[in-house]
Design a protein around this motif. Structure first.
Motif, PDB file in Angstrom:
ATOM      1  N   ALA A   8      40.005  42.147   6.922  1.00 57.13           N
ATOM      2  CA  ALA A   8      39.884  43.742   7.312  1.00 57.13           C
ATOM      3  C   ALA A   8      41.215  44.177   7.711  1.00 57.13           C
ATOM      4  O   ALA A   8      41.611  45.184   7.285  1.00 57.13           O
ATOM      5  N   ALA A   9      42.028  43.282   8.531  1.00 58.80           N
ATOM      6  CA  ALA A   9      43.271  43.619   9.091  1.00 58.80           C
ATOM      7  C   ALA A   9      44.280  43.943   7.715  1.00 58.80           C
ATOM      8  O   ALA A   9      44.913  44.675   7.673  1.00 58.80           O
ATOM      9  N   LEU A  43      43.087  44.654   4.687  1.00 52.50           N
ATOM     10  CA  LEU A  43      42.731  45.629   3.927  1.00 52.50           C
ATOM     11  C   LEU A  43      43.510  47.232   4.576  1.00 52.50           C
ATOM     12  O   LEU A  43      43.653  47.830   3.785  1.00 52.50           O
ATOM     13  N   ARG A  44      43.547  47.101   6.003  1.00 54.13           N
ATOM     14  CA  ARG A  44      44.221  48.263   6.601  1.00 54.13           C
ATOM     15  C   ARG A  44      45.381  48.329   6.352  1.00 54.13           C
ATOM     16  O   ARG A  44      46.123  49.335   6.036  1.00 54.13           O
ATOM     17  N   VAL A  45      46.217  47.312   6.223  1.00 55.67           N
ATOM     18  CA  VAL A  45      47.824  47.066   5.895  1.00 55.67           C
ATOM     19  C   VAL A  45      47.796  47.617   4.645  1.00 55.67           C
ATOM     20  O   VAL A  45      48.760  48.307   4.139  1.00 55.67           O
ATOM     21  N   ASP A  46      46.986  47.389   3.579  1.00 51.59           N
ATOM     22  CA  ASP A  46      46.878  47.590   2.291  1.00 51.59           C
ATOM     23  C   ASP A  46      46.645  49.207   2.024  1.00 51.59           C
ATOM     24  O   ASP A  46      46.515  49.535   0.653  1.00 51.59           O
ATOM     25  N   GLY A  47      45.994  49.680   2.909  1.00 49.55           N
ATOM     26  CA  GLY A  47      45.952  51.381   2.719  1.00 49.55           C
ATOM     27  C   GLY A  47      44.438  51.534   2.472  1.00 49.55           C
ATOM     28  O   GLY A  47      44.079  52.575   2.127  1.00 49.55           O
ATOM     29  N   ASP A  48      43.534  50.758   2.866  1.00 50.29           N
ATOM     30  CA  ASP A  48      42.225  50.871   2.915  1.00 50.29           C
ATOM     31  C   ASP A  48      41.445  50.687   4.218  1.00 50.29           C
ATOM     32  O   ASP A  48      40.651  49.824   4.173  1.00 50.29           O
ATOM     33  N   PRO A  49      41.779  51.771   5.089  1.00 56.19           N
ATOM     34  CA  PRO A  49      41.046  51.527   6.528  1.00 56.19           C
ATOM     35  C   PRO A  49      39.652  51.957   6.383  1.00 56.19           C
ATOM     36  O   PRO A  49      39.000  51.368   7.443  1.00 56.19           O
ATOM     37  N   GLY A  50      39.083  52.658   5.615  1.00 59.69           N
ATOM     38  CA  GLY A  50      37.604  52.836   5.535  1.00 59.69           C
ATOM     39  C   GLY A  50      37.051  51.299   5.168  1.00 59.69           C
ATOM     40  O   GLY A  50      35.841  51.196   6.019  1.00 59.69           O
ATOM     41  N   GLU A  51      37.447  50.750   4.361  1.00 56.79           N
ATOM     42  CA  GLU A  51      36.830  49.357   4.076  1.00 56.79           C
ATOM     43  C   GLU A  51      37.252  48.295   5.192  1.00 56.79           C
ATOM     44  O   GLU A  51      36.230  47.659   5.328  1.00 56.79           O
ATOM     45  N   ALA A  52      38.239  48.420   5.746  1.00 54.63           N
ATOM     46  CA  ALA A  52      38.599  47.535   6.987  1.00 54.63           C
ATOM     47  C   ALA A  52      37.531  47.823   7.986  1.00 54.63           C
ATOM     48  O   ALA A  52      37.175  46.956   8.729  1.00 54.63           O
ATOM     49  N   ALA A  53      37.323  49.195   8.367  1.00 52.55           N
ATOM     50  CA  ALA A  53      36.453  49.488   9.334  1.00 52.55           C
ATOM     51  C   ALA A  53      35.008  48.875   8.987  1.00 52.55           C
ATOM     52  O   ALA A  53      34.122  48.381  10.013  1.00 52.55           O
ATOM     53  N   ALA A  54      34.708  49.350   7.726  1.00 55.56           N
ATOM     54  CA  ALA A  54      33.273  48.972   7.024  1.00 55.56           C
ATOM     55  C   ALA A  54      33.186  47.165   7.257  1.00 55.56           C
ATOM     56  O   ALA A  54      32.150  46.719   7.804  1.00 55.56           O
TER      57      ALA A  54
END
Length: 91
Positions: free
Chosen positions: A35-36, A38-49
């Motif tokens: 998830a972390a 994913l956030r770095v890769d620009g997908d904060p929604g998927e990281a939170a989900a």
């Protein structure tokens, strides 16, 4: 944390492959690392989900300590709807 998510994803896959027992905690921590990334890769929604789903599946006793601190760290780096989604799960 270093920004090399490609290497991190490979390491996470390797760790999952080497985890022979169905360790709930180990798999949860690896998912938190994913998830972390994913956030770095620009997908904060998927990281939170992903983080919310991991937290929801864990027994209550496992939602503290290291898993919780990783979720909180991710929460601090999010904004908008992803931050609210993860914040609700952490409450």
């Amino acid at each position: 944390m270093l920004g090399d998510t490609r290497a991190a994803y490979r390491a996470q896959d390797d760790a999952l492959a080497r985890t022979t027992s169905p360790s709930v905690m180990t798999r949860a921590l690896i998912a938190m690392d994913t998830a972390a990334c994913l956030r770095v890769d620009g997908d904060p929604g998927e990281a939170a989900a992903m983080t919310t789903a991991v937290s929801d599946r864990l027994p209550r006793a496992y939602r503290i300590g290291l898993v919780h601190s990783r979720a909180q760290l991710l929460h601090q780096h999010l904004d908008g709807a992803p931050r609210r989604l993860l914040g609700d799960a952490l409450a």
